[in-house]
Write a protein that holds these residues in place. Structure first.
Motif, PDB file in Angstrom:
ATOM      1  N   PRO A  65       0.819  -1.215   0.000  1.00  0.00           N
ATOM      2  CA  PRO A  65       0.000   0.000   0.000  1.00  0.00           C
ATOM      3  C   PRO A  65       0.854   1.265   0.000  1.00  0.00           C
ATOM      4  O   PRO A  65       1.926   1.311   0.621  1.00  0.00           O
ATOM      5  CB  PRO A  65      -0.811  -0.129   1.294  1.00  0.00           C
ATOM      6  N   ASP A  66       0.381   2.294  -0.693  1.00  0.00           N
ATOM      7  CA  ASP A  66       1.136   3.538  -0.821  1.00  0.00           C
ATOM      8  C   ASP A  66       1.378   4.210   0.524  1.00  0.00           C
ATOM      9  O   ASP A  66       2.378   4.915   0.693  1.00  0.00           O
ATOM     10  CB  ASP A  66       0.397   4.519  -1.742  1.00  0.00           C
ATOM     11  N   ASP A  67       0.461   4.006   1.491  1.00  0.00           N
ATOM     12  CA  ASP A  67       0.594   4.686   2.775  1.00  0.00           C
ATOM     13  C   ASP A  67       1.346   3.850   3.810  1.00  0.00           C
ATOM     14  O   ASP A  67       1.323   4.154   4.998  1.00  0.00           O
ATOM     15  CB  ASP A  67      -0.779   5.077   3.324  1.00  0.00           C
ATOM     16  N   THR A  95       3.974   2.725   6.254  1.00  0.00           N
ATOM     17  CA  THR A  95       4.997   3.489   6.967  1.00  0.00           C
ATOM     18  C   THR A  95       6.318   2.723   6.997  1.00  0.00           C
ATOM     19  O   THR A  95       6.372   1.523   6.710  1.00  0.00           O
ATOM     20  CB  THR A  95       4.548   3.781   8.409  1.00  0.00           C
ATOM     21  N   GLY A  96       7.366   3.418   7.393  1.00  0.00           N
ATOM     22  CA  GLY A  96       8.670   2.774   7.507  1.00  0.00           C
ATOM     23  C   GLY A  96       8.656   1.626   8.493  1.00  0.00           C
ATOM     24  O   GLY A  96       9.245   0.561   8.242  1.00  0.00           O
ATOM     25  N   LEU A  97       7.988   1.813   9.630  1.00  0.00           N
ATOM     26  CA  LEU A  97       7.921   0.758  10.632  1.00  0.00           C
ATOM     27  C   LEU A  97       7.142  -0.446  10.106  1.00  0.00           C
ATOM     28  O   LEU A  97       7.533  -1.601  10.325  1.00  0.00           O
ATOM     29  CB  LEU A  97       7.277   1.287  11.915  1.00  0.00           C
ATOM     30  N   GLU A  98       6.060  -0.186   9.376  1.00  0.00           N
ATOM     31  CA  GLU A  98       5.298  -1.292   8.801  1.00  0.00           C
ATOM     32  C   GLU A  98       6.128  -2.050   7.769  1.00  0.00           C
ATOM     33  O   GLU A  98       6.045  -3.277   7.675  1.00  0.00           O
ATOM     34  CB  GLU A  98       4.008  -0.763   8.167  1.00  0.00           C
ATOM     35  N   ARG A  99       6.951  -1.346   7.014  1.00  0.00           N
ATOM     36  CA  ARG A  99       7.815  -2.006   6.035  1.00  0.00           C
ATOM     37  C   ARG A  99       8.776  -2.963   6.734  1.00  0.00           C
ATOM     38  O   ARG A  99       9.061  -4.065   6.232  1.00  0.00           O
ATOM     39  CB  ARG A  99       8.600  -0.974   5.219  1.00  0.00           C
ATOM     40  N   THR A 138      -4.459  -4.355   2.923  1.00  0.00           N
ATOM     41  CA  THR A 138      -5.059  -3.688   4.067  1.00  0.00           C
ATOM     42  C   THR A 138      -6.571  -3.693   3.884  1.00  0.00           C
ATOM     43  O   THR A 138      -7.074  -3.746   2.761  1.00  0.00           O
ATOM     44  CB  THR A 138      -4.588  -2.230   4.192  1.00  0.00           C
ATOM     45  N   GLN A 139      -7.274  -3.671   5.008  1.00  0.00           N
ATOM     46  CA  GLN A 139      -8.726  -3.557   4.957  1.00  0.00           C
ATOM     47  C   GLN A 139      -9.243  -3.026   6.281  1.00  0.00           C
ATOM     48  O   GLN A 139      -8.547  -3.119   7.299  1.00  0.00           O
ATOM     49  CB  GLN A 139      -9.383  -4.894   4.627  1.00  0.00           C
ATOM     50  N   ALA A 140     -10.426  -2.447   6.241  1.00  0.00           N
ATOM     51  CA  ALA A 140     -11.051  -1.901   7.441  1.00  0.00           C
ATOM     52  C   ALA A 140     -12.013  -2.936   8.015  1.00  0.00           C
ATOM     53  O   ALA A 140     -12.888  -3.440   7.311  1.00  0.00           O
ATOM     54  CB  ALA A 140     -11.797  -0.619   7.124  1.00  0.00           C
ATOM     55  N   GLU A 165      -6.769  -2.977   9.345  1.00  0.00           N
ATOM     56  CA  GLU A 165      -5.923  -4.160   9.417  1.00  0.00           C
ATOM     57  C   GLU A 165      -4.801  -4.096   8.376  1.00  0.00           C
ATOM     58  O   GLU A 165      -4.976  -3.558   7.289  1.00  0.00           O
ATOM     59  CB  GLU A 165      -6.731  -5.426   9.151  1.00  0.00           C
ATOM     60  N   LEU A 166      -3.678  -4.730   8.728  1.00  0.00           N
ATOM     61  CA  LEU A 166      -2.591  -4.949   7.781  1.00  0.00           C
ATOM     62  C   LEU A 166      -2.326  -6.447   7.749  1.00  0.00           C
ATOM     63  O   LEU A 166      -2.178  -7.079   8.796  1.00  0.00           O
ATOM     64  CB  LEU A 166      -1.333  -4.197   8.223  1.00  0.00           C
ATOM     65  N   ARG A 167      -2.299  -7.010   6.537  1.00  0.00           N
ATOM     66  CA  ARG A 167      -2.107  -8.455   6.379  1.00  0.00           C
ATOM     67  C   ARG A 167      -0.932  -8.742   5.451  1.00  0.00           C
ATOM     68  O   ARG A 167      -0.706  -8.017   4.483  1.00  0.00           O
ATOM     69  CB  ARG A 167      -3.364  -9.102   5.769  1.00  0.00           C
ATOM     70  N   ARG A 168      -0.245  -9.807   5.745  1.00  0.00           N
ATOM     71  CA  ARG A 168       0.764 -10.293   4.800  1.00  0.00           C
ATOM     72  C   ARG A 168       0.742 -11.811   4.787  1.00  0.00           C
ATOM     73  O   ARG A 168       0.497 -12.474   5.816  1.00  0.00           O
ATOM     74  CB  ARG A 168       2.162  -9.787   5.148  1.00  0.00           C
ATOM     75  N   THR A 169       0.983 -12.384   3.608  1.00  0.00           N
ATOM     76  CA  THR A 169       1.161 -13.827   3.458  1.00  0.00           C
ATOM     77  C   THR A 169       2.573 -14.050   2.937  1.00  0.00           C
ATOM     78  O   THR A 169       3.009 -13.376   1.994  1.00  0.00           O
ATOM     79  CB  THR A 169       0.141 -14.413   2.472  1.00  0.00           C
TER      80      THR A 169
END
Length: 203
Positions: A20-22, A24-28, A131-133, A139-143
């Motif tokens: 997602p474009d938004d 953040t650095g910490l999420e990366r 991501t989804q609401a 929420e942030l999801r990764r597989t």
């Protein structure tokens, strides 16, 4: 492949595609975690991160694990910090070596710690990020997949509220307060015929 981790004698480069474009650095950093998410979350929150096993369904273990006789397990765990769930991880694990079988199924090391006990860096493949609401929370999801000889795990991780990566300790305190309030309301509304002793209240 959504993640590319490359290095030379003079540089290291981690590229994440299709996120997602938004982000953040910490999420990366969390999205690029390679079996060490629990350690990274503990560093971020400055608190222990506990693993709570929700379920684990294992195939039969009639013979030691091998490529000819793999053992599989589907499992879900919650990563918990200060009584708050900060990640839900649902995994499918395939085991093809007796050493990995012993560490993971007998000694019961979680997935990340199994790689650490093996003293191996797993091959990491990021398969999907979205991501989804949900109920007003982002929420942030990764597989992703982690692989080494004898041990493969495909994992879906759900971070229930992206605000945790913005507010940190304040998010934990607010979340814990909400949990305590919910617990109090639930206790107060128990039927009169149910006797409740303080010693049995779970916080």
């Amino acid at each position: 492949m959504l993640a590319n981790d490359s290095y030379s004698t003079a540089s290291t480069n981690v590229e994440l595609a299709c996120i997602p474009d938004d982000t953040t650095g910490l999420e990366r950093i969390m999205l690029a975690a390679q079996g060490d998410l629990q350690r990274l979350l503990s560093s971020y929150f400055g608190r222990p991160i506990f693993i709570e096993l929700i379920y684990a369904h294992c195939s039969s273990r009639l013979t030691p694990a091998s490529p000819e006789n793999p053992i599989t397990q589907s499992r879900q765990v919650h990563l918990v910090c200060a009584s708050c769930t900060v990640c839900v991880a649902t995994s499918t694990v395939t085991i093809t070596s007796p050493e990995c079988e012993r560490l993971f199924l007998d000694e019961k090391f979680p997935i990340g710690q199994t790689f650490r006990r093996l003293n191996r860096t797993p091959k990491f493949s990021l398969l999907n990020v979205e991501t989804q609401a949900i109920n007003g929370k982002r929420e942030l999801r990764r597989t992703y997949k982690l692989e080494t000889e004898g041990f493969v795990a495909e994992i879906l991780e759900v971070f229930p509220d992206r605000d945790m990566f913005v507010r940190g300790e304040a998010w934990l305190i607010e979340r814990r307060a909400n949990l305590d309030t919910t617990c109090t309301i639930s206790t107060d509304t128990k039927p009169e015929w149910l006797s409740v002793r303080k010693g049995n209240v779970v916080h």
